[in-house]
Design a protein around this motif. Structure first.
Motif, PDB file in Angstrom:
ATOM      1  N   GLN A  70      56.945  31.630  81.007  1.00 44.44           N
ATOM      2  CA  GLN A  70      56.367  32.927  81.408  1.00 44.44           C
ATOM      3  C   GLN A  70      56.968  34.118  80.680  1.00 44.44           C
ATOM      4  OE1 GLN A  70      58.789  31.431  82.880  1.00 44.44           O
ATOM      5  NE2 GLN A  70      59.965  32.714  84.254  1.00 44.44           N
ATOM      6  N   LYS A  71      57.759  33.844  79.630  1.00 47.45           N
ATOM      7  CA  LYS A  71      58.408  34.944  78.919  1.00 47.45           C
ATOM      8  C   LYS A  71      57.749  35.086  77.540  1.00 47.45           C
ATOM      9  CE  LYS A  71      61.512  35.414  82.304  1.00 47.45           C
ATOM     10  NZ  LYS A  71      61.739  36.611  83.104  1.00 47.45           N
ATOM     11  N   ALA A  72      58.469  34.790  76.469  1.00 51.13           N
ATOM     12  CA  ALA A  72      57.903  34.977  75.132  1.00 51.13           C
ATOM     13  C   ALA A  72      56.661  34.126  74.889  1.00 51.13           C
ATOM     14  CB  ALA A  72      58.957  34.637  74.082  1.00 51.13           C
ATOM     15  N   TRP A  73      56.502  33.035  75.638  1.00 49.68           N
ATOM     16  CA  TRP A  73      55.438  32.058  75.361  1.00 49.68           C
ATOM     17  C   TRP A  73      54.085  32.485  75.908  1.00 49.68           C
ATOM     18  CZ3 TRP A  73      57.808  29.317  71.787  1.00 49.68           C
ATOM     19  CH2 TRP A  73      59.207  29.249  71.840  1.00 49.68           C
ATOM     20  N   MET A  74      54.028  33.642  76.562  1.00 51.97           N
ATOM     21  CA  MET A  74      52.765  34.270  76.974  1.00 51.97           C
ATOM     22  C   MET A  74      51.941  33.414  77.926  1.00 51.97           C
ATOM     23  SD  MET A  74      51.693  36.049  73.336  1.00 51.97           S
ATOM     24  CE  MET A  74      51.341  34.558  72.441  1.00 51.97           C
ATOM     25  N   SER A  75      52.624  32.632  78.765  1.00 48.94           N
ATOM     26  CA  SER A  75      51.949  31.718  79.680  1.00 48.94           C
ATOM     27  C   SER A  75      52.401  31.972  81.110  1.00 48.94           C
ATOM     28  CB  SER A  75      52.276  30.278  79.280  1.00 48.94           C
ATOM     29  OG  SER A  75      51.861  30.030  77.952  1.00 48.94           O
ATOM     30  N   ALA A  76      51.748  31.312  82.047  1.00 45.05           N
ATOM     31  CA  ALA A  76      52.160  31.416  83.443  1.00 45.05           C
ATOM     32  C   ALA A  76      53.538  30.770  83.611  1.00 45.05           C
ATOM     33  CB  ALA A  76      51.146  30.724  84.336  1.00 45.05           C
ATOM     34  N   PRO A  77      54.264  31.114  84.670  1.00 43.01           N
ATOM     35  CA  PRO A  77      55.532  30.427  84.939  1.00 43.01           C
ATOM     36  C   PRO A  77      55.255  28.976  85.358  1.00 43.01           C
ATOM     37  CG  PRO A  77      55.239  32.390  86.348  1.00 43.01           C
ATOM     38  CD  PRO A  77      53.930  32.115  85.706  1.00 43.01           C
ATOM     39  N   GLY A  78      56.260  28.133  85.245  1.00 44.44           N
ATOM     40  CA  GLY A  78      56.118  26.753  85.711  1.00 44.44           C
ATOM     41  C   GLY A  78      56.711  25.716  84.786  1.00 44.44           C
ATOM     42  N   LEU A  79      57.047  26.134  83.546  1.00 48.06           N
ATOM     43  CA  LEU A  79      57.671  25.192  82.610  1.00 48.06           C
ATOM     44  C   LEU A  79      58.950  25.793  82.054  1.00 48.06           C
ATOM     45  CD1 LEU A  79      54.601  23.994  80.477  1.00 48.06           C
ATOM     46  CD2 LEU A  79      55.729  22.731  82.320  1.00 48.06           C
ATOM     47  N   ALA A  80      59.981  24.977  81.957  1.00 48.41           N
ATOM     48  CA  ALA A  80      61.215  25.360  81.267  1.00 48.41           C
ATOM     49  C   ALA A  80      61.387  24.407  80.099  1.00 48.41           C
ATOM     50  CB  ALA A  80      62.408  25.273  82.207  1.00 48.41           C
ATOM     51  N   MET A  81      61.732  24.952  78.944  1.00 47.62           N
ATOM     52  CA  MET A  81      61.955  24.123  77.769  1.00 47.62           C
ATOM     53  C   MET A  81      63.443  24.151  77.435  1.00 47.62           C
ATOM     54  SD  MET A  81      58.649  24.735  77.925  1.00 47.62           S
ATOM     55  CE  MET A  81      58.619  26.490  77.620  1.00 47.62           C
ATOM     56  N   VAL A  82      63.979  22.979  77.124  1.00 46.92           N
ATOM     57  CA  VAL A  82      65.418  22.828  76.900  1.00 46.92           C
ATOM     58  C   VAL A  82      65.635  22.030  75.625  1.00 46.92           C
ATOM     59  CG1 VAL A  82      67.580  21.969  77.879  1.00 46.92           C
ATOM     60  CG2 VAL A  82      65.755  22.758  79.412  1.00 46.92           C
ATOM     61  N   ALA A  83      66.499  22.514  74.762  1.00 42.12           N
ATOM     62  CA  ALA A  83      66.880  21.740  73.578  1.00 42.12           C
ATOM     63  C   ALA A  83      68.388  21.580  73.574  1.00 42.12           C
ATOM     64  CB  ALA A  83      66.430  22.446  72.296  1.00 42.12           C
ATOM     65  N   ALA A  84      68.866  20.481  73.017  1.00 46.42           N
ATOM     66  CA  ALA A  84      70.307  20.215  72.973  1.00 46.42           C
ATOM     67  C   ALA A  84      70.709  19.732  71.593  1.00 46.42           C
ATOM     68  CB  ALA A  84      70.685  19.185  74.033  1.00 46.42           C
ATOM     69  N   SER A  85      71.971  19.966  71.287  1.00 51.71           N
ATOM     70  CA  SER A  85      72.554  19.499  70.019  1.00 51.71           C
ATOM     71  C   SER A  85      72.954  18.032  70.165  1.00 51.71           C
ATOM     72  CB  SER A  85      73.812  20.318  69.718  1.00 51.71           C
ATOM     73  OG  SER A  85      74.812  20.004  70.686  1.00 51.71           O
ATOM     74  N   GLU A  86      73.421  17.455  69.078  1.00 50.28           N
ATOM     75  CA  GLU A  86      73.916  16.078  69.155  1.00 50.28           C
ATOM     76  C   GLU A  86      75.056  16.008  70.170  1.00 50.28           C
ATOM     77  OE1 GLU A  86      74.800  14.452  65.303  1.00 50.28           O
ATOM     78  OE2 GLU A  86      75.646  12.603  66.173  1.00 50.28           O
ATOM     79  N   ARG A  87      75.955  17.008  70.127  1.00 48.91           N
ATOM     80  CA  ARG A  87      77.069  17.042  71.086  1.00 48.91           C
ATOM     81  C   ARG A  87      76.544  17.174  72.524  1.00 48.91           C
ATOM     82  NH1 ARG A  87      79.362  21.476  69.390  1.00 48.91           N
ATOM     83  NH2 ARG A  87      80.956  20.673  68.039  1.00 48.91           N
ATOM     84  N   GLY A  88      75.478  17.980  72.672  1.00 47.90           N
ATOM     85  CA  GLY A  88      74.870  18.157  73.987  1.00 47.90           C
ATOM     86  C   GLY A  88      74.280  16.857  74.518  1.00 47.90           C
ATOM     87  N   TRP A  89      73.509  16.168  73.683  1.00 51.10           N
ATOM     88  CA  TRP A  89      72.923  14.894  74.136  1.00 51.10           C
ATOM     89  C   TRP A  89      74.011  13.875  74.422  1.00 51.10           C
ATOM     90  CZ3 TRP A  89      68.262  14.632  76.030  1.00 51.10           C
ATOM     91  CH2 TRP A  89      67.248  15.489  75.560  1.00 51.10           C
ATOM     92  N   ALA A  90      75.067  13.873  73.596  1.00 49.64           N
ATOM     93  CA  ALA A  90      76.171  12.922  73.817  1.00 49.64           C
ATOM     94  C   ALA A  90      76.846  13.204  75.156  1.00 49.64           C
ATOM     95  CB  ALA A  90      77.179  13.015  72.669  1.00 49.64           C
ATOM     96  N   ALA A  91      76.971  14.486  75.508  1.00 51.40           N
ATOM     97  CA  ALA A  91      77.618  14.851  76.777  1.00 51.40           C
ATOM     98  C   ALA A  91      76.847  14.264  77.969  1.00 51.40           C
ATOM     99  CB  ALA A  91      77.711  16.373  76.898  1.00 51.40           C
ATOM    100  N   MET A  92      75.544  14.139  77.804  1.00 55.53           N
ATOM    101  CA  MET A  92      74.732  13.622  78.917  1.00 55.53           C
ATOM    102  C   MET A  92      75.022  12.156  79.228  1.00 55.53           C
ATOM    103  SD  MET A  92      71.113  15.462  78.069  1.00 55.53           S
ATOM    104  CE  MET A  92      71.128  16.973  77.064  1.00 55.53           C
ATOM    105  N   GLU A  93      75.577  11.464  78.249  1.00 52.26           N
ATOM    106  CA  GLU A  93      75.885  10.044  78.459  1.00 52.26           C
ATOM    107  C   GLU A  93      77.041   9.858  79.436  1.00 52.26           C
ATOM    108  OE1 GLU A  93      74.062   7.626  77.034  1.00 52.26           O
ATOM    109  OE2 GLU A  93      72.825   9.079  75.933  1.00 52.26           O
ATOM    110  N   THR A  94      77.917  10.849  79.524  1.00 52.43           N
ATOM    111  CA  THR A  94      79.090  10.678  80.382  1.00 52.43           C
ATOM    112  C   THR A  94      79.114  11.658  81.563  1.00 52.43           C
ATOM    113  OG1 THR A  94      80.309  12.169  78.908  1.00 52.43           O
ATOM    114  CG2 THR A  94      80.541   9.816  78.486  1.00 52.43           C
ATOM    115  N   ALA A  95      78.223  12.663  81.534  1.00 53.44           N
ATOM    116  CA  ALA A  95      78.211  13.665  82.615  1.00 53.44           C
ATOM    117  C   ALA A  95      77.897  12.988  83.949  1.00 53.44           C
ATOM    118  CB  ALA A  95      77.172  14.734  82.310  1.00 53.44           C
TER     119      ALA A  95
END
Lengths: 394, 394
Positions: free
Chosen positions: B193-218
């Motif tokens: 609902q911000k820069a993407w000029m659409s209704a609210p309801g979706l969140a987009m998330v991107a992660a780095s290699e370190r970020g994705w690796a962190a998910m394995e042990t979080a």
């Protein structure tokens, strides 16, 4: 874009009525202003009779699965013993969420295609209890089975008066009668893309006094799905976080349409569509997957007939503009499912059966042209008290 | 419904362009079919250049706050030490989510109206570290301040090479340049609902290699917001749970419009609108709340001038079809905010300033008719390199 609008017969998202589509294209408004507050209160007030409650309903911006997670994390603490009664893929999911958040989950697995029996639940409670909560699926979308919630709730209350009863009614509430206060249900979840004839994106949750009290002491972590934050914010005409506004517009219109039709008519229409679907599919030689005593009034699951491949069937009916759903989880390739909830008419069901009948003839199967469509129509009429079958049983 | 479309100048939901509105009214489709898969891949591929990443983007059906929760619960474990750099209400919220899920949170509170200084962050890391993660707000919607993310990230990397850098860019990404791979950001969140000029309801998330690796042990519990489940499902052209389909249609169209305009033009348009807003409001006698060096390019926050009441101002501008936002949290009644992100033109900003100018005259304040609108127009042109001011600084 197709020349004709497809006949969307999956068990959700369900087709949108024209006026619901229209409001889905509305311009955004300030979600912290008076127009939003009035709309929110219309929606929550309008839903209460369908839930069968005089208490608060909360509206979360998430899918039905988010609503199930809200049910768990708001009422339970890590280590709590939970009896998860599973009759299919969505029952398994509800149990899984409880496990992920640290509940001590005992599963009562019912053979897929069957409903949970009150006696089996009573027995599990007596032999393995006490439990802090029992998880129940109202309508199991993966198998087309509808659990007898009032009977199950009565059995639980009799055995364990203080145990929380948490119900997934994502794909039933609004399409069939529900009376959470009378039945003693502590929390129930539904989703915008099912009976409410709207796009996915909102989950609605109501809780009993016992349910709300449980949230005061529950220690599972929660923030985005915190129901007390929602209740507090709703009291001021807002949602705690920016709501899925386009879907809020749609649910507002969906409920208006349901109120105009009348709850009893909505329920009767679902009954007629379910009866027509079952009769038509059986006349085409498909075996109903669900125990006939507990066949769902919102989705029908049938075994693929001998020699019928899912992919070929799907491609062939799609060419005729009908979209049905395949099997889920371990049923993939063995069954297919026809959704009949939300904005559905008997005529759309007849069209679905007609497409399946044409495909069966095309595939050289032994079916009588027109017989299945006729059987579906007769069943729909009988469910409305019209015709010979109805007269005979009257 | 109003005779004229309102000029929605809140910092989200932002106004929808006509074609985005149109697709918001589309009929539902099967979210487990090929049409959805093609759309999802268009969206995720289309977003990657705006994130500045070559890695996966995940699409969750929730508000931006749900995206912030996803950032925390997917990468951290209870007890992890977290430095939460807060420059306003949304920074406080990010910190709060980490606390709720059991992180050991140290807060670096920056005076509202100011950006975080790299030297202060470096000092906090040295004196209180080590930390598993640092939480940063890119654009603080409550104060109209935009943090210097590349400088802050460089300071963090220099001091603590392995610390995760988690960024809330809900109200910035897509409207201003972002280069997560180059800047060494481990996870970033934005909202439909911000820069993407659409209704609210979706969140987009991107992660780095370190970020994705962190998910394995979080070890923080997660299910609905589990990013790895989303990544896996996206690889097969689906979402793990039923997506907010109407908003998916809209984001698909929103990105198409952004690509057609070109990223650089989108960014320049935001710059021009921000410059116009600031110049116009200052000419009306309002003091900018944000430190001028770090004024946001997506939302402007100003102090209410002496003797100007928020409620009266809001009512008066609303009558002229302009919707602005009040102060948030402790700033309620002290400031108001003008959003200029997503589908916004300089003409809409001039209309906003014109309405505020007319209200000021109506309220008997000492302003020159046309002066503020003129100042806004000149600032917009100067930001495009047109006019005397631009020539002087060229």
């Amino acid at each position: 874009v197709d020349r004709f609008e497809p006949n969307l017969r999956i068990p959700g998202p369900t087709a949108l009525p024209p006026t619901v589509r229209e409001v889905g294209g509305r311009q955004m408004i300030n979600h912290r202003g008076p127009e939003f507050a009035a709309m929110l209160s219309r929606i929550l007030d309008g839903m209460r009779p369908f839930f069968g409650t005089s208490r608060e309903v909360a509206m979360l911006s998430c899918a039905g699965t988010g609503g199930l997670e809200a049910a768990i994390v708001n009422t339970l603490s890590p280590g709590d013993r939970v009896l998860a009664v599973s009759i299919g893929a969505f029952g398994d999911r509800f149990a899984k969420i409880a496990s992920v958040y640290g509940a001590d989950v005992a599963k009562l697995d019912v053979e897929w295609g069957h409903a949970a029996e009150p006696v089996a639940v009573r027995e599990a409670l007596s032999s393995q209890g006490p439990f802090r909560a029992v998880l129940l699926t109202h309508n199991e979308t993966s198998t087309g089975v509808m659990n007898p919630i009032p009977e199950l709730a009565a059995a639980i209350r009799e055995t364990s008066p203080h145990t929380l009863i948490l119900v997934d009614s994502v794909s039933a509430l609004g399409a069939v009668p529900f009376a959470m206060d009378d039945w003693g249900i502590d929390l129930v979840v539904t989703g915008s893309q099912k009976a409410w004839m709207s796009a996915p994106g909102l989950a609605m949750v109501a809780a009993s006094e016992r349910g709300w009290a449980a949230m005061e002491t529950a220690r599972m972590p929660r923030f985005y799905l915190d129901l007390r934050r929602h209740r507090e914010s709703h009291a001021g005409g807002e949602t705690p976080w920016t709501p899925a506004l386009a879907v809020v517009f749609q649910v507002d219109e969906g409920i208006r349409l349901m109120q105009a039709e009348g709850a009893d008519s909505v329920f009767a229409r679902h009954e007629a569509c379910a009866a027509a679907t079952r009769a038509g599919l059986e006349a085409l030689g498909f075996e109903l997957f669900a125990d006939a005593r507990h066949a769902s009034r919102t989705v029908t699951c049938v075994r693929l007939a001998e020699g019928v491949e899912w992919k070929a069937l799907n491609t062939a009916v799609k060419k005729r503009g009908v979209v049905v759903a395949g099997g889920q989880g371990k049923l993939a390739g063995q069954v297919f499912r026809v959704g009949h909830l939300g904005s559905v008419t008997v005529e759309e069901i007849l069209g679905t059966i007609a497409a399946l009948e044409a495909v069966a003839l095309e595939q050289g199967r032994d079916v009588e042209p027109g017989a299945a469509v006729g059987a579906a129509q007769a069943a729909a009429l009988a469910s409305r008290g019209v015709g010979r079958a109805a007269a005979a049983t009257a």
